[in-house]
Write a protein that holds these residues in place. Structure first.
Motif, PDB file in Angstrom:
ATOM      1  N   ALA A   7     -14.707  78.621 -23.092  1.00 25.91           N
ATOM      2  CA  ALA A   7     -15.359  78.950 -24.373  1.00 25.91           C
ATOM      3  C   ALA A   7     -15.680  80.017 -25.341  1.00 25.91           C
ATOM      4  O   ALA A   7     -15.675  81.196 -24.377  1.00 25.91           O
ATOM      5  CB  ALA A   7     -16.327  78.494 -23.664  1.00 25.91           C
ATOM      6  N   ILE A   8     -15.061  79.676 -26.661  1.00 27.81           N
ATOM      7  CA  ILE A   8     -15.710  81.169 -27.077  1.00 27.81           C
ATOM      8  C   ILE A   8     -16.873  80.914 -28.096  1.00 27.81           C
ATOM      9  O   ILE A   8     -17.299  79.903 -28.753  1.00 27.81           O
ATOM     10  CB  ILE A   8     -14.299  80.588 -28.584  1.00 27.81           C
ATOM     11  CG1 ILE A   8     -13.350  80.466 -27.839  1.00 27.81           C
ATOM     12  CG2 ILE A   8     -14.713  81.611 -29.685  1.00 27.81           C
ATOM     13  CD1 ILE A   8     -12.520  79.047 -27.382  1.00 27.81           C
ATOM     14  N   ILE A   9     -16.870  82.009 -27.551  1.00 27.86           N
ATOM     15  CA  ILE A   9     -18.839  82.019 -27.997  1.00 27.86           C
ATOM     16  C   ILE A   9     -19.171  83.373 -29.267  1.00 27.86           C
ATOM     17  O   ILE A   9     -18.648  83.922 -28.828  1.00 27.86           O
ATOM     18  CB  ILE A   9     -19.079  82.246 -26.991  1.00 27.86           C
ATOM     19  CG1 ILE A   9     -19.671  81.157 -25.726  1.00 27.86           C
ATOM     20  CG2 ILE A   9     -21.413  82.649 -27.200  1.00 27.86           C
ATOM     21  CD1 ILE A   9     -20.239  81.597 -24.506  1.00 27.86           C
ATOM     22  N   ASN A  10     -20.064  83.378 -30.146  1.00 25.31           N
ATOM     23  CA  ASN A  10     -20.081  83.912 -31.191  1.00 25.31           C
ATOM     24  C   ASN A  10     -20.765  84.819 -30.722  1.00 25.31           C
ATOM     25  O   ASN A  10     -21.940  84.550 -29.327  1.00 25.31           O
ATOM     26  CB  ASN A  10     -20.082  83.245 -32.277  1.00 25.31           C
ATOM     27  CG  ASN A  10     -21.283  82.658 -32.782  1.00 25.31           C
ATOM     28  OD1 ASN A  10     -21.954  82.820 -32.497  1.00 25.31           O
ATOM     29  ND2 ASN A  10     -21.081  81.616 -33.842  1.00 25.31           N
ATOM     30  N   GLU A  11     -21.224  85.951 -31.975  1.00 22.46           N
ATOM     31  CA  GLU A  11     -22.323  86.985 -31.351  1.00 22.46           C
ATOM     32  C   GLU A  11     -23.653  86.583 -30.939  1.00 22.46           C
ATOM     33  O   GLU A  11     -24.945  87.224 -31.081  1.00 22.46           O
ATOM     34  CB  GLU A  11     -22.354  88.532 -32.059  1.00 22.46           C
ATOM     35  CG  GLU A  11     -22.535  88.072 -33.565  1.00 22.46           C
ATOM     36  CD  GLU A  11     -20.788  87.243 -34.421  1.00 22.46           C
ATOM     37  OE1 GLU A  11     -21.150  87.303 -35.906  1.00 22.46           O
ATOM     38  OE2 GLU A  11     -20.027  87.179 -33.749  1.00 22.46           O
ATOM     39  N   HIS A  12     -23.983  85.866 -32.202  1.00 26.06           N
ATOM     40  CA  HIS A  12     -25.047  84.777 -32.700  1.00 26.06           C
ATOM     41  C   HIS A  12     -25.125  83.099 -31.261  1.00 26.06           C
ATOM     42  O   HIS A  12     -26.401  83.143 -31.430  1.00 26.06           O
ATOM     43  CB  HIS A  12     -25.004  83.669 -33.836  1.00 26.06           C
ATOM     44  CG  HIS A  12     -24.570  85.011 -35.339  1.00 26.06           C
ATOM     45  ND1 HIS A  12     -25.373  85.404 -35.071  1.00 26.06           N
ATOM     46  CD2 HIS A  12     -23.757  84.476 -35.427  1.00 26.06           C
ATOM     47  CE1 HIS A  12     -24.851  85.951 -36.530  1.00 26.06           C
ATOM     48  NE2 HIS A  12     -23.928  85.463 -36.442  1.00 26.06           N
ATOM     49  N   GLY A  13     -24.927  83.447 -29.760  1.00 21.60           N
ATOM     50  CA  GLY A  13     -24.713  82.993 -29.095  1.00 21.60           C
ATOM     51  C   GLY A  13     -24.346  81.362 -29.385  1.00 21.60           C
ATOM     52  O   GLY A  13     -24.695  79.935 -28.592  1.00 21.60           O
ATOM     53  N   GLU A  14     -23.756  81.365 -30.465  1.00 18.85           N
ATOM     54  CA  GLU A  14     -23.096  79.638 -30.349  1.00 18.85           C
ATOM     55  C   GLU A  14     -22.028  79.452 -29.560  1.00 18.85           C
ATOM     56  O   GLU A  14     -21.008  80.186 -30.272  1.00 18.85           O
ATOM     57  CB  GLU A  14     -22.989  79.132 -31.755  1.00 18.85           C
ATOM     58  CG  GLU A  14     -24.046  79.776 -32.806  1.00 18.85           C
ATOM     59  CD  GLU A  14     -24.278  79.899 -34.194  1.00 18.85           C
ATOM     60  OE1 GLU A  14     -24.970  79.912 -35.080  1.00 18.85           O
ATOM     61  OE2 GLU A  14     -23.272  80.341 -35.076  1.00 18.85           O
ATOM     62  N   LEU A  15     -21.838  78.452 -29.614  1.00 18.03           N
ATOM     63  CA  LEU A  15     -20.311  77.530 -28.289  1.00 18.03           C
ATOM     64  C   LEU A  15     -19.278  77.583 -29.963  1.00 18.03           C
ATOM     65  O   LEU A  15     -20.064  76.392 -30.488  1.00 18.03           O
ATOM     66  CB  LEU A  15     -20.566  76.696 -28.038  1.00 18.03           C
ATOM     67  CG  LEU A  15     -19.030  76.345 -27.093  1.00 18.03           C
ATOM     68  CD1 LEU A  15     -18.562  76.736 -26.698  1.00 18.03           C
ATOM     69  CD2 LEU A  15     -19.204  75.204 -26.522  1.00 18.03           C
ATOM     70  N   LEU A  16     -18.141  78.065 -29.899  1.00 20.18           N
ATOM     71  CA  LEU A  16     -17.728  77.739 -31.199  1.00 20.18           C
ATOM     72  C   LEU A  16     -16.713  76.319 -30.924  1.00 20.18           C
ATOM     73  O   LEU A  16     -16.166  76.029 -31.430  1.00 20.18           O
ATOM     74  CB  LEU A  16     -16.932  78.975 -32.244  1.00 20.18           C
ATOM     75  CG  LEU A  16     -17.674  79.920 -32.313  1.00 20.18           C
ATOM     76  CD1 LEU A  16     -17.102  81.170 -33.671  1.00 20.18           C
ATOM     77  CD2 LEU A  16     -18.207  79.220 -33.759  1.00 20.18           C
ATOM     78  N   ASP A  17     -15.947  76.718 -30.093  1.00 23.00           N
ATOM     79  CA  ASP A  17     -14.989  75.781 -29.391  1.00 23.00           C
ATOM     80  C   ASP A  17     -14.937  76.239 -28.024  1.00 23.00           C
ATOM     81  O   ASP A  17     -15.128  76.850 -27.178  1.00 23.00           O
ATOM     82  CB  ASP A  17     -14.151  75.807 -29.848  1.00 23.00           C
ATOM     83  CG  ASP A  17     -12.861  74.561 -30.228  1.00 23.00           C
ATOM     84  OD1 ASP A  17     -13.353  74.414 -29.616  1.00 23.00           O
ATOM     85  OD2 ASP A  17     -11.375  75.094 -29.899  1.00 23.00           O
ATOM     86  N   SER A  18     -14.367  75.281 -27.168  1.00 20.90           N
ATOM     87  CA  SER A  18     -14.246  74.730 -25.969  1.00 20.90           C
ATOM     88  C   SER A  18     -13.111  74.502 -25.853  1.00 20.90           C
ATOM     89  O   SER A  18     -12.107  73.193 -25.992  1.00 20.90           O
ATOM     90  CB  SER A  18     -14.856  74.240 -24.558  1.00 20.90           C
ATOM     91  OG  SER A  18     -14.302  74.121 -23.779  1.00 20.90           O
ATOM     92  N   TYR A  19     -11.526  75.200 -25.741  1.00 24.63           N
ATOM     93  CA  TYR A  19     -10.145  75.437 -25.688  1.00 24.63           C
ATOM     94  C   TYR A  19      -9.601  74.887 -24.716  1.00 24.63           C
ATOM     95  O   TYR A  19      -9.952  75.013 -24.097  1.00 24.63           O
ATOM     96  CB  TYR A  19      -9.515  76.710 -26.734  1.00 24.63           C
ATOM     97  CG  TYR A  19      -8.003  76.328 -26.123  1.00 24.63           C
ATOM     98  CD1 TYR A  19      -6.988  75.392 -27.209  1.00 24.63           C
ATOM     99  CD2 TYR A  19      -7.263  77.316 -24.672  1.00 24.63           C
ATOM    100  CE1 TYR A  19      -6.161  75.582 -26.958  1.00 24.63           C
ATOM    101  CE2 TYR A  19      -6.249  76.802 -24.425  1.00 24.63           C
ATOM    102  CZ  TYR A  19      -5.268  76.036 -25.382  1.00 24.63           C
ATOM    103  OH  TYR A  19      -3.791  76.358 -25.794  1.00 24.63           O
ATOM    104  N   ARG A  20      -8.887  73.591 -24.779  1.00 26.79           N
ATOM    105  CA  ARG A  20      -8.564  72.573 -23.138  1.00 26.79           C
ATOM    106  C   ARG A  20      -7.098  73.649 -23.209  1.00 26.79           C
ATOM    107  O   ARG A  20      -6.028  73.143 -24.231  1.00 26.79           O
ATOM    108  CB  ARG A  20      -8.970  71.915 -23.312  1.00 26.79           C
ATOM    109  CG  ARG A  20     -10.200  70.929 -23.422  1.00 26.79           C
ATOM    110  CD  ARG A  20     -10.230  69.135 -23.846  1.00 26.79           C
ATOM    111  NE  ARG A  20     -11.428  69.705 -23.453  1.00 26.79           N
ATOM    112  CZ  ARG A  20     -12.392  68.148 -24.071  1.00 26.79           C
ATOM    113  NH1 ARG A  20     -11.037  67.779 -24.590  1.00 26.79           N
ATOM    114  NH2 ARG A  20     -13.246  67.896 -23.730  1.00 26.79           N
ATOM    115  N   LYS A  21      -6.950  74.449 -22.053  1.00 27.32           N
ATOM    116  CA  LYS A  21      -5.368  74.610 -22.130  1.00 27.32           C
ATOM    117  C   LYS A  21      -4.459  73.489 -22.429  1.00 27.32           C
ATOM    118  O   LYS A  21      -3.952  72.549 -21.625  1.00 27.32           O
ATOM    119  CB  LYS A  21      -5.088  75.267 -20.859  1.00 27.32           C
ATOM    120  CG  LYS A  21      -3.478  76.020 -20.396  1.00 27.32           C
ATOM    121  CD  LYS A  21      -3.917  77.082 -19.044  1.00 27.32           C
ATOM    122  CE  LYS A  21      -2.354  77.146 -18.815  1.00 27.32           C
ATOM    123  NZ  LYS A  21      -2.406  78.013 -17.452  1.00 27.32           N
TER     124      LYS A  21
END
Length: 206
Positions: free
Chosen positions: A163-177
């Motif tokens: 999970a990539i989460i920005n400083e505003h608490g927004e989930l930008l992406d869920s990268y799957r290996k």
């Protein structure tokens, strides 16, 4: 991440236990290693190497890397998220802007296929939702690896995700290996099919 090695400010956290085992090793000498890897981890608390000032907005970012032996088994996700919140608070005191955790941190790495299915969560599940709230509260971007379950065209699938989460608490992406190694990983997880993307946190592309 294309620019990850160009970060001018780096903090390396080595926190193997949620309980402090002592002060960090001084710069003058080598750390004291124990008879086992775990003994050694407990003697290495955190080491930081930072400049006094944060980088200018858009010119760099202060990165924290947390390395630990995550808990596994029943209740592990809650324990690991409790530790994530504590570590993020410590990192905030050192001016960290982007804090990264190790692979499958939320659940722990060593899982059987049966365990993997039990502990996996949707990307808007309790662990990642909590991580988003922590990121927003601390104004800190987070990289949180976890076990993801998702409804796909072929049914319910399970992924080794980040999970990539920005400083505003927004989930930008869920990268799957996309590159699963033989054995345990391929038994537990489906292959992702999308390469890593670039994101902006604190006006810095990474």
């Amino acid at each position: 991440m294309r620019k990850i090695f160009s970060f001018s400010l780096l903090i390396l956290f080595v926190l193997a236990s949620s309980v402090w085992a002592g002060p960090p090793c001084p710069d003058c000498c080598s750390p004291e290693y124990g008879n086992t890897v775990m003994d050694s981890y407990r003697k290495l608390m955190f080491k930081d190497s930072v400049y006094g000032e944060l980088p200018e907005a858009g010119k760099g970012i202060r990165l924290g890397v947390y390395q630990a032996q995550a808990d596994c088994g029943p209740g592990a996700s809650v324990k690991n998220m409790d530790r994530l919140e504590k570590v993020a608070g410590l990192a905030k005191k050192r001016g960290v802007q982007l804090l990264s955790f190790p692979e499958l941190y939320v659940t722990g790495y060593t899982l059987s296929p049966e365990q993997a299915k039990k502990v996996a969560e949707f990307k808007d599940g309790p662990s990642i939702s909590r991580a988003c709230a922590i990121a927003k509260k601390l104004n800190m971007a987070l990289i949180v690896p976890y076990a993801e379950k998702a409804k796909t065209k072929v049914g319910m699938q399970y992924f080794d995700s980040i999970a990539i989460i920005n400083e505003h608490g927004e989930l930008l992406d869920s990268y799957r290996k996309v590159q699963l190694y033989a054995g345990q990983e391929r038994a537990n997880w489906a292959f992702g099919d999308t390469p890593p993307k670039m994101f902006k946190v604190f006006r810095w592309e990474c």
